[in-house]
Design a protein around this motif. Structure first.
Motif, short mmCIF file in Angstrom:
data_model
loop_
_atom_site.label_atom_id
_atom_site.label_comp_id
_atom_site.label_asym_id
_atom_site.label_seq_id
_atom_site.Cartn_x
_atom_site.Cartn_y
_atom_site.Cartn_z
N ASP A 149 73.67 102.77 20.74
CA ASP A 149 73.90 101.34 20.53
C ASP A 149 74.36 101.04 19.11
N LYS A 195 80.05 97.70 25.10
CA LYS A 195 79.35 98.03 26.34
C LYS A 195 80.05 97.32 27.48
N GLY A 222 76.52 96.71 30.93
CA GLY A 222 75.87 97.26 29.75
C GLY A 222 75.43 98.70 29.88
N ILE A 255 79.39 102.81 27.55
CA ILE A 255 79.98 102.52 26.25
C ILE A 255 81.44 102.93 26.31
#
Length: 167
Positions: A28, A54, A58, A61
């Motif tokens: 993240d 994202k 979500g 990536i």
């Protein structure tokens, strides 16, 4: 109260940015719009833009890497990274210069990585990896490394510095 909680969380992340991540959140830190810089073999500066977001509820990536348009040939690349059902991070990278890599990822302490499978080449066992380290809220470093001994030792191929783009 919410601002106090948010400030406390941000302060904790600044002190220990990589330790706070759950397995699903390991990458993240990479989400964002980045200016990427490096030094070429001839000593000249290199620069790119890397937009990482994202997608797909979500869970995935997506990376969109665009090298400096003034440089020929310009490197353009994309990757998709996802944590699979077994809890292993996987990445597929493809670029406009014929590059394709399938990698598996994870963490060692505060360092994040994606590594190719090792392949025998003659007497050597070759592989490559990317290493994300010195991770801070607005910057981190990324090394592309190669190994010819099955990962016992690694040699630096390309070092990039990421800094968050200004809005």
């Amino acid at each position: 109260m919410r601002s106090v909680i948010a400030a406390t969380a941000m302060f904790a992340a600044l002190l220990h940015p990589a330790q706070a991540a759950t397995p699903a959140e390991l990458f993240d830190f990479w989400i964002g719009d980045w200016v990427v810089s490096w030094k070429n073999a001839n000593g000249s500066p290199g620069q790119a833009r890397n937009r990482v977001s994202k997608i797909l509820d979500g869970k995935v990536i997506e990376e969109d890497f665009a090298g400096d348009p003034a440089v020929t040939p310009r490197l353009l690349g994309r990757s998709l990274s996802v944590m699979d059902k077994a809890g292993v991070w996987r990445q597929a990278w493809a670029d406009n210069q014929g590059g394709f890599f399938a990698l598996s990822g994870g963490a060692e302490g505060e360092t994040r990585f994606f590594t190719t499978a090792f392949q025998p080449v003659g007497e050597q066992l070759k592989g490559q990896r990317m290493r994300f380290y010195d991770i801070r809220p607005d910057s981190f470093d990324w090394d592309w490394e190669g190994s010819s001994d099955g990962g016992k030792t690694w040699t630096l191929i390309w070092r990039l510095h990421y800094r968050r783009a200004q809005s």
